[in-house]
Scaffold this motif. Structure first.
Motif, short mmCIF file in Angstrom:
data_model
loop_
_atom_site.label_atom_id
_atom_site.label_comp_id
_atom_site.label_asym_id
_atom_site.label_seq_id
_atom_site.Cartn_x
_atom_site.Cartn_y
_atom_site.Cartn_z
N GLU A 230 0.81 -1.25 0.03
CA GLU A 230 -0.09 -0.06 -0.02
C GLU A 230 0.96 1.40 0.14
O GLU A 230 2.05 1.17 0.28
N LYS A 240 -6.47 0.72 4.37
CA LYS A 240 -6.69 0.07 3.18
C LYS A 240 -6.52 -1.37 3.21
O LYS A 240 -7.30 -2.25 2.59
N ARG A 241 -5.32 -1.76 3.70
CA ARG A 241 -5.00 -3.19 3.73
C ARG A 241 -5.79 -4.04 4.43
O ARG A 241 -6.35 -5.11 4.31
N SER A 243 -8.95 -3.47 5.37
CA SER A 243 -10.23 -3.50 4.74
C SER A 243 -10.34 -4.66 3.80
O SER A 243 -11.21 -5.36 3.58
N TYR A 244 -9.14 -4.56 3.02
CA TYR A 244 -9.06 -5.93 1.87
C TYR A 244 -9.09 -7.11 2.50
O TYR A 244 -9.68 -8.11 2.24
N GLU A 247 -12.20 -8.14 3.98
CA GLU A 247 -13.35 -8.80 3.11
C GLU A 247 -12.75 -10.09 2.43
O GLU A 247 -13.55 -10.94 2.21
N LEU A 248 -11.42 -10.43 2.37
CA LEU A 248 -10.93 -11.88 1.96
C LEU A 248 -11.11 -12.74 3.18
O LEU A 248 -11.58 -14.08 2.66
#
Length: 305
Positions: A230, A240-241, A243-244, A247-248
Motif C-alpha cells: 500500500e 486500506k490493507r 479492509s481488503y 473482506e477476503l
C-alpha cells in the motif's frame, strides 16, 4: 447518631455480586435527617449502572431510606453517587474458575487480523488458566534461523510461510492446555481449521478496522509484510490493507467457535471508544464467550463432556 445500615447491592449482569467490590472504597455524605435521640435506622440502596469511566471507577447511585421508633414513615431522603473501583484481576480469576471445568484442558486458538491483540490477550488467558502460551509466528521464526516474518515473506514467499504455519499448527494440535496466538492469515487454509478445532476452541478477536489501523500506525508498519503493498501515510496504508484482508478473510474468521467483539464490550461497559478497553476486560469477555460455546451441545462434545 446510632444507626444500623443495611445495604442491598444491584450489580450489572456481567459481574456477579459476590465478586464485586471486595476492594471497593468510597464514602457517603448524609444530610441532617434525624437527631441522635430518634435512633433512626438507615437503609442504603446502591445501584451500579453499566456506564463506567475510563479510569476504571464505577459510578454508583444510591437511595437512602429512614425509619425510626418515633413513628417516622419510611421515605427516601437523599440521593447521590460514589465511585468504587473494581478488581479486574479478581473478576478474571473467578471467571476462569467457572470456565475450567467446561474447558477440560483443551487448547484455545486466538484468530484475528494483525494488531487485534492476540498475543497480549493470549498471555493473560494462559496465565489465569495456568496454560502455556505459544505464538505461531514466533515458532515459525525460530525454525527459519530467527528470521522475521517480514524477512520470510520477502526471501521465501508467502507459500513457504503458510506451509510452515500449517506444520506448526499440526504439532500444537496434539497438545493440550495451550493458548495459541495465530497469524492473521492462518484461517485461510482449511487444514489449519482441522488442526485448531481438533481438540481446541477457536476464538476470534473482532476489532474495528479504524482501531486496528491506529494501533498499527502508532507502532509502525515495517514488521507487517502485508502493508508493503500500500501507499500513503501509515494509517491510510493500514486501513486500506485491513479492509481488503477483512473482506477476503471475514467468512473464515466467522467460523470461529466464539467471537469477541470489542465494539460490543465497549457498548456493554459504557465506553465511547474501544481503545478505552483494557486487555483484561477483553480476556474476561473471551472467557465468557468460551463458556457460552462450551455450554452448548456442540461445545460439550468438543470438550469431551
Amino acid at each position: 447518631m446510632e444507626a444500623g445500615v443495611a445495604c442491598k447491592l444491584n450489580y450489572p449482569t456481567w459481574i456477579e455480586s459476590e465478586r464485586f467490590g471486595r476492594n471497593s472504597t468510597g464514602s457517603l455524605r448524609f444530610g441532617r435527617i434525624a437527631k441522635e435521640e430518634h435512633k433512626a435506622q438507615l437503609v442504603v440502596l446502591p445501584h451500579f449502572p453499566v456506564l463506567t469511566s475510563s479510569n476504571r471507577f464505577r459510578s454508583v447511585s444510591f437511595e437512602i431510606s429512614c425509619s425510626s421508633s418515633k413513628n417516622f414513615s419510611a421515605s427516601t431522603i437523599e440521593t447521590g453517587s460514589v465511585h468504587a473501583p473494581y478488581d479486574e484481576a479478581l473478576v478474571l480469576k473467578n471467571k476462569s474458575l467457572e470456565v475450567e471445568p467446561y474447558l477440560n484442558g483443551h487448547s484455545i486458538y486466538l484468530v484475528g487480523l494483525m494488531g487485534s491483540g492476540k498475543t497480549t490477550v493470549g498471555k493473560i488467558l494462559s496465565n489465569v488458566l495456568s496454560y502455556s502460551f505459544c505464538d505461531s509466528d514466533a515458532l515459525i521464526e525460530q525454525e527459519v534461523n530467527g528470521m522475521s516474518v517480514a524477512e520470510i515473506f520477502k526471501l521465501h514467499g508467502e507459500r513457504f510461510f503458510r506451509k510452515k504455519e500449517t506444520e506448526v499448527l499440526q504439532r500444537l494440535s496434539s497438545k493440550k492446555q495451550l493458548v495459541v496466538s495465530t497469524g492473521g492469515g492462518a484461517v485461510v487454509c482449511d487444514v489449519n481449521w482441522d488442526y485448531m478445532q481438533k481438540k481446541g476452541i477457536v476464538v476470534w478477536l473482532d476489532v474495528p478496522l479504524e482501531a486496528l489501523a491506529q494501533r498499527i500506525a502508532a507502532v509502525g508498519t515495517h514488521s507487517r509484510p502485508r502493508l508493503h503493498y500500500e501507499h500513503g501515510d501509515p494509517y491510510t496504508k493500514a486501513l486500506k490493507r485491513l479492509s481488503y484482508l477483512l473482506e477476503l478473510r471475514g467468512k473464515n474468521y466467522a467460523k470461529a467457535n466464539a467471537r469477541v467483539s470489542l465494539e460490543e464490550i465497549a457498548g456493554k461497559l459504557g465506553y465511547r471508544d474501544v481503545s478505552d478497553l483494557t486487555p483484561t476486560e477483553i480476556a474476561i469477555e473471551a472467557l465468557q464467550q468460551i463458556e457460552g460455546y462450551l455450554k452448548e451441545e456442540g461445545g460439550m462434545v468438543v470438550a469431551g463432556l
